[in-house]
Enzyme design. Sequence first.
Site, PDB file in Angstrom:
ATOM      1  N   GLY A 115     -97.270  24.730  40.724  1.00  0.00           N
ATOM      2  CA  GLY A 115     -96.495  24.588  39.486  1.00  0.00           C
ATOM      3  C   GLY A 115     -97.399  24.457  38.263  1.00  0.00           C
ATOM      4  N   ARG A 158     -97.528  30.162  44.791  1.00  0.00           N
ATOM      5  CA  ARG A 158     -97.544  29.104  45.809  1.00  0.00           C
ATOM      6  C   ARG A 158     -97.927  29.625  47.188  1.00  0.00           C
ATOM      7  NH1 ARG A 158     -95.826  24.283  43.967  1.00  0.00           N
ATOM      8  NH2 ARG A 158     -94.308  24.197  42.261  1.00  0.00           N
ATOM      9  N   ASP A 198    -101.965  18.656  45.472  1.00  0.00           N
ATOM     10  CA  ASP A 198    -102.462  18.198  46.777  1.00  0.00           C
ATOM     11  C   ASP A 198    -102.460  19.322  47.809  1.00  0.00           C
ATOM     12  OD1 ASP A 198     -99.689  18.122  46.575  1.00  0.00           O
ATOM     13  OD2 ASP A 198     -99.445  16.428  47.913  1.00  0.00           O
ATOM     14  N   ASP A 199    -101.383  20.123  47.846  1.00  0.00           N
ATOM     15  CA  ASP A 199    -101.336  21.198  48.835  1.00  0.00           C
ATOM     16  C   ASP A 199    -102.397  22.270  48.553  1.00  0.00           C
ATOM     17  OD1 ASP A 199     -99.285  20.170  50.430  1.00  0.00           O
ATOM     18  OD2 ASP A 199     -97.738  20.978  49.117  1.00  0.00           O
ATOM     19  N   LYS A 255    -104.814  19.169  39.620  1.00  0.00           N
ATOM     20  CA  LYS A 255    -103.694  19.515  38.735  1.00  0.00           C
ATOM     21  C   LYS A 255    -102.372  19.043  39.310  1.00  0.00           C
ATOM     22  CE  LYS A 255    -100.951  22.137  39.915  1.00  0.00           C
ATOM     23  NZ  LYS A 255     -99.997  23.056  40.515  1.00  0.00           N
ATOM     24  N   THR A 256    -101.476  18.582  38.568  1.00  0.00           N
ATOM     25  CA  THR A 256    -100.042  18.468  38.829  1.00  0.00           C
ATOM     26  C   THR A 256     -99.404  17.481  37.862  1.00  0.00           C
ATOM     27  OG1 THR A 256     -98.248  17.968  40.341  1.00  0.00           O
ATOM     28  CG2 THR A 256    -100.252  16.770  40.784  1.00  0.00           C
ATOM     29  N   ASP A 315     -96.876  15.977  38.501  1.00  0.00           N
ATOM     30  CA  ASP A 315     -96.250  14.926  39.322  1.00  0.00           C
ATOM     31  C   ASP A 315     -97.057  13.625  39.343  1.00  0.00           C
ATOM     32  OD1 ASP A 315     -94.558  16.982  39.825  1.00  0.00           O
ATOM     33  OD2 ASP A 315     -95.041  17.184  41.955  1.00  0.00           O
ATOM     34  N   TYR A 321     -71.644   7.970  25.359  1.00  0.00           N
ATOM     35  CA  TYR A 321     -72.035   8.647  26.595  1.00  0.00           C
ATOM     36  C   TYR A 321     -73.040   7.846  27.417  1.00  0.00           C
ATOM     37  CZ  TYR A 321     -70.210  12.957  24.474  1.00  0.00           C
ATOM     38  OH  TYR A 321     -69.415  13.894  23.881  1.00  0.00           O
ATOM     39  N   ARG A 362     -91.219  15.796  42.142  1.00  0.00           N
ATOM     40  CA  ARG A 362     -91.121  15.996  43.594  1.00  0.00           C
ATOM     41  C   ARG A 362     -90.920  14.677  44.317  1.00  0.00           C
ATOM     42  NH1 ARG A 362     -92.665  20.755  45.931  1.00  0.00           N
ATOM     43  NH2 ARG A 362     -94.330  21.292  44.523  1.00  0.00           N
ATOM     44  N   TYR A 412     -88.946  21.689  33.749  1.00  0.00           N
ATOM     45  CA  TYR A 412     -89.630  22.886  33.240  1.00  0.00           C
ATOM     46  C   TYR A 412     -89.945  22.745  31.749  1.00  0.00           C
ATOM     47  CZ  TYR A 412     -88.251  24.415  37.810  1.00  0.00           C
ATOM     48  OH  TYR A 412     -88.115  24.476  39.176  1.00  0.00           O
ATOM     49  N   GLY A 447     -91.450  20.430  30.323  1.00  0.00           N
ATOM     50  CA  GLY A 447     -92.731  19.758  30.050  1.00  0.00           C
ATOM     51  C   GLY A 447     -93.926  20.409  30.718  1.00  0.00           C
ATOM     52  N   ARG A 448     -93.675  21.318  31.656  1.00  0.00           N
ATOM     53  CA  ARG A 448     -94.803  21.805  32.461  1.00  0.00           C
ATOM     54  C   ARG A 448     -95.754  22.717  31.696  1.00  0.00           C
ATOM     55  NH1 ARG A 448     -93.135  23.655  38.383  1.00  0.00           N
ATOM     56  NH2 ARG A 448     -92.610  25.552  37.240  1.00  0.00           N
TER      57      ARG A 448
END
Length: 561
Positions: free
Chosen positions: A90, A154, A184-185, A211-212, A214, A252, A261, A433, A435-436
Amino acid sequence: MQICQIKYTNLMQKSPLQIARQSYQPKMPVALQGAVRLVEGEKTQSVADQEEIKKLFPNTYGLPLITFEPTTGKNTCAEPFNVGVILSGGQAPGGHNVICGLFDGLKALNPENKLYGFLGGPSGLIDGKYQELTKDIIDEYRNTGGFDIIGSGRTKLEETWQFDNGIEICKQLGIKAVVIIGGDDSNTNACVLAEYYLQKQCGIQVIGCPKTIDGDLKNEMIETSFGFDTACKTYAELIGNIQRDANSAKKYWHFIRLMGRSASHIALECALQSQPNICLISEEVEAKKMTLNDIVEDIVKVIVARANAGLNFGTVLIPEGLIEFIPAMRVLIQELNDMLANNEEFTQLDGDDAKREYVKSMLTPASCELYRSLPKGIARQLTLDRDPHGNVMVSQIETEKLLIEMVQKRLAVLKANGEYKGKFSALNHFFGYEGRCAMPSNFDADYCYSIGVNATHLIAAGKTGYMSLVRNLTRPAAEWLAGGVPITMMMNMERRNGKMKPVIQKALVELDGAPFKYLEAHRAEWASPHTNYIYPGPIQYYGPTEVCDQPTRTLLLERGK
Ligand code: FBP
């Protein structure tokens, strides 16, 4: 093997801020500003399952930690060499700056050095799709968000034929080292590749970069993954804006699911920055063995208390991985994962109803019961394709809608019993999406550029199986420390796609860690019928350092600041 260079065309139009950011010079640790001296530290071992990991990685296990110290003179390489870079997984703000740092670092070592970008993620290496990254291209991408410079993907690097294709392509391009920028992957892939290339003695080094968004690729050595800072600041701005709207309109309840994740680091960091009425933390839900009904009950209590004070509005932050941390749901998901792994029969079934019946017939009675009790939409989302690493694609499971539905039902019961007199009108949001690919904050721009430059020193020193390491991140950038950490040090064995595999251990939110403790100590006050919202506002790039260069609250609290 046919390799293929795809030519870059620049059609980009730029905003005034983009133009200004192109000339921003990232701040760097003193250690990386000139020549470096490599200092080897302690030998390392994996975080767990030492025997198995050692057996699987005989060449890269136990390598020492590395520190780069500033020295006099100039680091140069008499013989030019080429490097290939891959963006994997990602998007995360700052990826382009890692590549810019790599490029500048390589050219500083020898202007003849070349940087090739493999296109579309790890598959670019396997299929030989690449582009040489020249100065004009690099200059276009300095301090920008996104991964569009070469694209990402990926594809999991795990088959011998993929590794062998990589060797052939690297040989054709004269590539001495491959840099994999990933989570990590993807860094697990980097480690497997480094081991294989050492076994084959093909002379290709592999370096990883953390990187990530997450924030779950962190450990004793890696203080944070890049992208987390910018993504959280972007979401926190949006949450703050929503809170101000909620506090203005007063009508609201906003249920906001946040990417991340499995781990709840993003939700937690956003809560620390914006002080919502409720922030769920998946790791706590798991530790307390909470059911979906328990979670709903907790939310309802806050809604009722605020309604009693005349406040029919509020905010709830929900980590996107929540569902996997509810113990019974975890069992169900594990059963679904095992069932879906390479299940042709299931994929060939026609229509949602046939699939639902098939799933029910394959589950244990308890999981089947739970599966049946879920709204059909959510149950279907749980059986969608896994990513190539065997993970449930939690970004597609609309937990916020599930919670709204359950809360609504519970409030209706309370109303009927005369225990709730408020008005519940809820809106759902999912921030992920958004913020990525945000323009990297100064922190991420500086951190990423340093990671890239640092990687070139690891390559020049002939290292492989290492992750580029920049730490001491709560200090000003000049005081950051640079070096390398062996990737095997972060590994353990985990069940993936029904089999035990060596993988980098994910860092989840620690319930005895300072960031969670802070939330725990303040959440009753934030839930109360007073306005405690913080409105963080947008990321600032120019101005006083306390406005522009602050790291995340998580990092500051973890370092005792
Ligand atoms: P990485 O782990 O590859 O950095 O990806 C992070 C992430 O943004 C998660 O937060 C999210 O669940 C997932 O990617 C979404 O994946 P996709 O981009 O394939 O929709």
